[in-house]
Design a protein around this motif. Structure first.
Motif, PDB file in Angstrom:
ATOM      1  N   LEU A 309       0.815  -1.216   0.000  1.00 29.70           N
ATOM      2  CA  LEU A 309       0.000   0.000   0.000  1.00 29.70           C
ATOM      3  C   LEU A 309       0.852   1.271   0.000  1.00 29.70           C
ATOM      4  CD1 LEU A 309      -2.858  -1.118   2.460  1.00 29.70           C
ATOM      5  CD2 LEU A 309      -2.578  -1.609   0.037  1.00 29.70           C
ATOM      6  N   GLY A 310       2.149   1.136  -0.181  1.00 33.87           N
ATOM      7  CA  GLY A 310       3.024   2.292  -0.425  1.00 33.87           C
ATOM      8  C   GLY A 310       3.065   3.322   0.686  1.00 33.87           C
ATOM      9  N   GLY A 311       2.901   2.886   1.926  1.00 32.42           N
ATOM     10  CA  GLY A 311       3.064   3.824   3.050  1.00 32.42           C
ATOM     11  C   GLY A 311       1.842   4.669   3.349  1.00 32.42           C
ATOM     12  N   GLY A 312       0.712   4.376   2.749  1.00 37.16           N
ATOM     13  CA  GLY A 312      -0.498   5.165   3.012  1.00 37.16           C
ATOM     14  C   GLY A 312      -1.126   4.814   4.349  1.00 37.16           C
ATOM     15  N   THR A 313      -1.900   5.761   4.890  1.00 39.37           N
ATOM     16  CA  THR A 313      -2.631   5.503   6.137  1.00 39.37           C
ATOM     17  C   THR A 313      -4.072   6.008   6.070  1.00 39.37           C
ATOM     18  OG1 THR A 313      -1.798   7.618   6.985  1.00 39.37           O
ATOM     19  CG2 THR A 313      -0.623   5.632   7.683  1.00 39.37           C
ATOM     20  N   GLU A 314      -4.416   6.800   5.064  1.00 37.62           N
ATOM     21  CA  GLU A 314      -5.717   7.492   5.082  1.00 37.62           C
ATOM     22  C   GLU A 314      -6.718   6.838   4.121  1.00 37.62           C
ATOM     23  OE1 GLU A 314      -5.836   9.925   7.605  1.00 37.62           O
ATOM     24  OE2 GLU A 314      -3.870   9.015   7.878  1.00 37.62           O
ATOM     25  N   ALA A 318      -3.924   2.874  -2.179  1.00 35.83           N
ATOM     26  CA  ALA A 318      -3.306   2.556  -3.467  1.00 35.83           C
ATOM     27  C   ALA A 318      -2.754   1.139  -3.413  1.00 35.83           C
ATOM     28  CB  ALA A 318      -2.180   3.539  -3.751  1.00 35.83           C
ATOM     29  N   LEU A 319      -3.201   0.290  -4.323  1.00 29.21           N
ATOM     30  CA  LEU A 319      -2.588  -1.031  -4.466  1.00 29.21           C
ATOM     31  C   LEU A 319      -1.448  -0.847  -5.451  1.00 29.21           C
ATOM     32  CD1 LEU A 319      -5.853  -3.178  -4.933  1.00 29.21           C
ATOM     33  CD2 LEU A 319      -4.791  -2.410  -2.796  1.00 29.21           C
ATOM     34  N   GLU A 320      -0.213  -1.019  -4.977  1.00 29.65           N
ATOM     35  CA  GLU A 320       0.937  -0.842  -5.873  1.00 29.65           C
ATOM     36  C   GLU A 320       1.077  -2.080  -6.728  1.00 29.65           C
ATOM     37  OE1 GLU A 320       4.519   0.134  -3.748  1.00 29.65           O
ATOM     38  OE2 GLU A 320       4.038   2.267  -3.923  1.00 29.65           O
ATOM     39  N   VAL A 321       1.086  -1.884  -8.038  1.00 28.88           N
ATOM     40  CA  VAL A 321       1.139  -3.038  -8.933  1.00 28.88           C
ATOM     41  C   VAL A 321       2.489  -2.993  -9.659  1.00 28.88           C
ATOM     42  CG1 VAL A 321      -0.229  -4.286 -10.674  1.00 28.88           C
ATOM     43  CG2 VAL A 321      -1.369  -2.857  -9.009  1.00 28.88           C
ATOM     44  N   GLY A 322       2.587  -3.505 -10.874  1.00 26.77           N
ATOM     45  CA  GLY A 322       3.851  -3.487 -11.610  1.00 26.77           C
ATOM     46  C   GLY A 322       3.692  -2.615 -12.829  1.00 26.77           C
ATOM     47  N   ARG A 323       3.698  -3.239 -13.994  1.00 27.01           N
ATOM     48  CA  ARG A 323       3.606  -2.476 -15.243  1.00 27.01           C
ATOM     49  C   ARG A 323       2.154  -2.160 -15.585  1.00 27.01           C
ATOM     50  NH1 ARG A 323       8.500  -2.393 -17.493  1.00 27.01           N
ATOM     51  NH2 ARG A 323       9.981  -3.844 -16.578  1.00 27.01           N
ATOM     52  N   LEU A 355      -0.495   1.999 -10.204  1.00 27.37           N
ATOM     53  CA  LEU A 355      -1.345   1.872  -9.019  1.00 27.37           C
ATOM     54  C   LEU A 355      -2.786   1.599  -9.401  1.00 27.37           C
ATOM     55  CD1 LEU A 355      -0.456   5.210  -7.144  1.00 27.37           C
ATOM     56  CD2 LEU A 355       0.575   2.968  -6.751  1.00 27.37           C
ATOM     57  N   LEU A 356      -3.474   0.849  -8.557  1.00 32.77           N
ATOM     58  CA  LEU A 356      -4.931   0.835  -8.629  1.00 32.77           C
ATOM     59  C   LEU A 356      -5.395   1.537  -7.357  1.00 32.77           C
ATOM     60  CD1 LEU A 356      -7.220  -0.194 -10.492  1.00 32.77           C
ATOM     61  CD2 LEU A 356      -7.643  -1.914  -8.742  1.00 32.77           C
ATOM     62  N   ARG A 357      -6.042   2.672  -7.529  1.00 35.00           N
ATOM     63  CA  ARG A 357      -6.412   3.479  -6.361  1.00 35.00           C
ATOM     64  C   ARG A 357      -7.860   3.229  -5.983  1.00 35.00           C
ATOM     65  NH1 ARG A 357      -6.177   9.993  -6.221  1.00 35.00           N
ATOM     66  NH2 ARG A 357      -8.259   9.739  -7.053  1.00 35.00           N
ATOM     67  N   LEU A 358      -8.045   2.885  -4.701  1.00 34.53           N
ATOM     68  CA  LEU A 358      -9.390   2.665  -4.175  1.00 34.53           C
ATOM     69  C   LEU A 358      -9.693   3.819  -3.223  1.00 34.53           C
ATOM     70  CD1 LEU A 358      -8.997  -1.135  -3.238  1.00 34.53           C
ATOM     71  CD2 LEU A 358      -9.626  -0.162  -5.451  1.00 34.53           C
ATOM     72  N   SER A 359     -10.600   4.695  -3.605  1.00 34.69           N
ATOM     73  CA  SER A 359     -10.959   5.819  -2.728  1.00 34.69           C
ATOM     74  C   SER A 359     -12.190   5.415  -1.921  1.00 34.69           C
ATOM     75  CB  SER A 359     -11.301   7.065  -3.554  1.00 34.69           C
ATOM     76  OG  SER A 359     -10.168   7.504  -4.239  1.00 34.69           O
TER      77      SER A 359
END
Ligand SMILES: Cc1ncc(COP(=O)(O)O)c(C=O)c1O
Length: 401
Positions: A309-314, A318-323, A355-359
């Motif tokens: 999740l790349g250091g997020g807390t809020e 963000a799901l960190e993916v590859g290409r 990234l795949l971002r889930l808000s």
């Protein structure tokens, strides 16, 4: 074909060949299938789930009934104009002395940096800060100095080397939902005689007792020179805001910043929407509580499933993916479970760290939260999670959107 037209054609052709055809297999990277009525939409930043609320809709309808569009730029608006009055209301909400509204958060950021930086006033930008701030740096003709994400010591080293200037951070970062250690940045900016700007687009409405944002919630409003806000997030409109403690700054901005002088002001129904939304934001504490609960529930579960999740807390996850192909596959697979996230690819990310971002938003039920987790658990192997890590290189070129 030669000349400028030929050059442009080659750029367009290479976009279609290299990106659309080779990388995205002929698809538009940011569009999956169309959601249906029961789909879980996590692509928007309507964190309090108030867009379409009757209080807002009625305000817009009333305004449309009597609307005469001003179609003029902000410097023409008098002190009793609804937009000017709303600027005061937003400033009070953020516990600031003065505020100025723009057509979007992009314009607020670009216009602000344009008028406070310059060739002899460098801008120090967190590497994950929003892309619009870089546009402001270009407009100002200012030297750009990037510092490592959320790293006040690195900022201090940069300031010692290049001298005082404008320091810019986001309170909550739009790409990963990481939170800025604001107090540490305030101290570094003060020690180096610099102006601190905080972009509060993802904390106004969601953080603080009445949604006044993180700067005011942490009691730092007198130590932060400027705050900017996109009013297309928790306040679900189409506008941007700058607040500060110097009432004299407002006219300076309106007469000197490009987006204020050279572009039309808001329409009356925009102003009506924003006023009604501000009202709701201030009183809907329950929605903020729900958002926090969902964040605290989903984040650890997703981490336990193996997602980075790349250091997020809020509330932005963000799901960190590859290409790029990897993130499009993950998006497609989740959509089969009726869960819709937002794909982030270059220039918003680097090539190997998409990234795949889930808000998250306060309208999600427990059953929907379970459905998100179930979908993420079921798709991760088919999406190729095991291979993502090996393709990733440290993020460098990405700009937050
Ligand atoms: C942190 C941040 N600042 C500024 C903006 C720009 O806001 P707007 O969409 O209102 O132009 C955004 C929107 O994506 C954002 O996330």
């Amino acid at each position: 074909m030669g000349g400028a037209r030929g050059l442009l054609q080659r750029r367009i052709d290479s976009f279609h060949r290299d990106r659309v055809t080779a990388t995205w297999a002929g698809r538009r990277a940011l569009q999956g299938r169309a959601p249906g009525p029961s789909s879980i939409i996590l692509t928007r930043n309507d964190y309090l789930a108030i867009s379409g609320h009757p209080h807002i809709v009625e305000a817009i309808e009333r305004s449309l009934g009597r609307e005469t569009a001003p179609l003029m730029a902000a410097p023409f608006l008098r002190d009793d104009h609804p937009q000017t009055l709303l600027e005061g209301a937003f400033a009070r909400h953020l516990k600031a002395a003065a505020g100025v509204l723009c057509q979007s958060g992009w314009m607020a950021n670009a216009g602000l940096i344009q008028v406070i930086a310059g060739p002899d006033v460098p801008v120090y930008l967190d590497q994950r800060a929003h892309a619009s701030l870089r546009t402001g740096v270009q407009l100002a003709g200012a030297p750009l100095k990037i510092f490592r994400h959320n790293d006040p010591a690195h900022l201090a080293a940069r300031l010692e080397r290049h001298g005082p200037g404008v320091v810019v951070v986001d309170s909550v970062y739009s790409s990963h939902g990481s939170r800025c250690p604001l107090r540490a940045f305030v101290e570094v900016a003060e020690e180096h005689d610099s102006l601190l700007v905080v972009d509060e687009s993802h904390s106004v409405g969601t953080h603080g007792l009445r949604g006044e944002g993180l700067v005011a919630a942490e009691g730092l409003q007198e130590r932060v020179a400027f705050r900017t806000v996109s009013l297309s997030k928790a306040v679900p409109g189409r506008a941007g805001l700058v607040v500060c403690d110097d009432p004299g700054f407002v006219d300076y901005f309106k007469y000197e910043a490009g987006p204020a002088v050279f572009s039309s002001a808001l329409l009356p129904h925009d102003t009506a929407l924003l006023a009604a939304a501000l009202d709701l934001v201030r009183r809907e504490e329950g929605r903020r509580t729900r958002l926090r609960e969902l964040t605290a529930w989903l984040r650890p579960e997703l981490t336990a499933l193996g997602y980075e999740l790349g250091g997020g807390t809020e509330q932005i996850i963000a799901l960190e993916v590859g290409r790029e192909a990897d993130v499009m596959l993950l998006r497609d697979l989740l959509e089969r479970h009726d869960v819709f996230g937002a794909v982030f690819v270059p220039p918003a990310t680097s090539v190997t760290r998409t990234l795949l971002r889930l808000s998250l938003h306060a309208g999600l039920t427990d059953a929907q939260a379970e459905q998100i987790l179930h979908a993420c658990a079921v798709v991760r192997d088919e999406a190729g999670m095991a291979g993502w890590l090996s393709t990733r290189r440290p993020a460098a070129s990405g700009q937050a959107t």
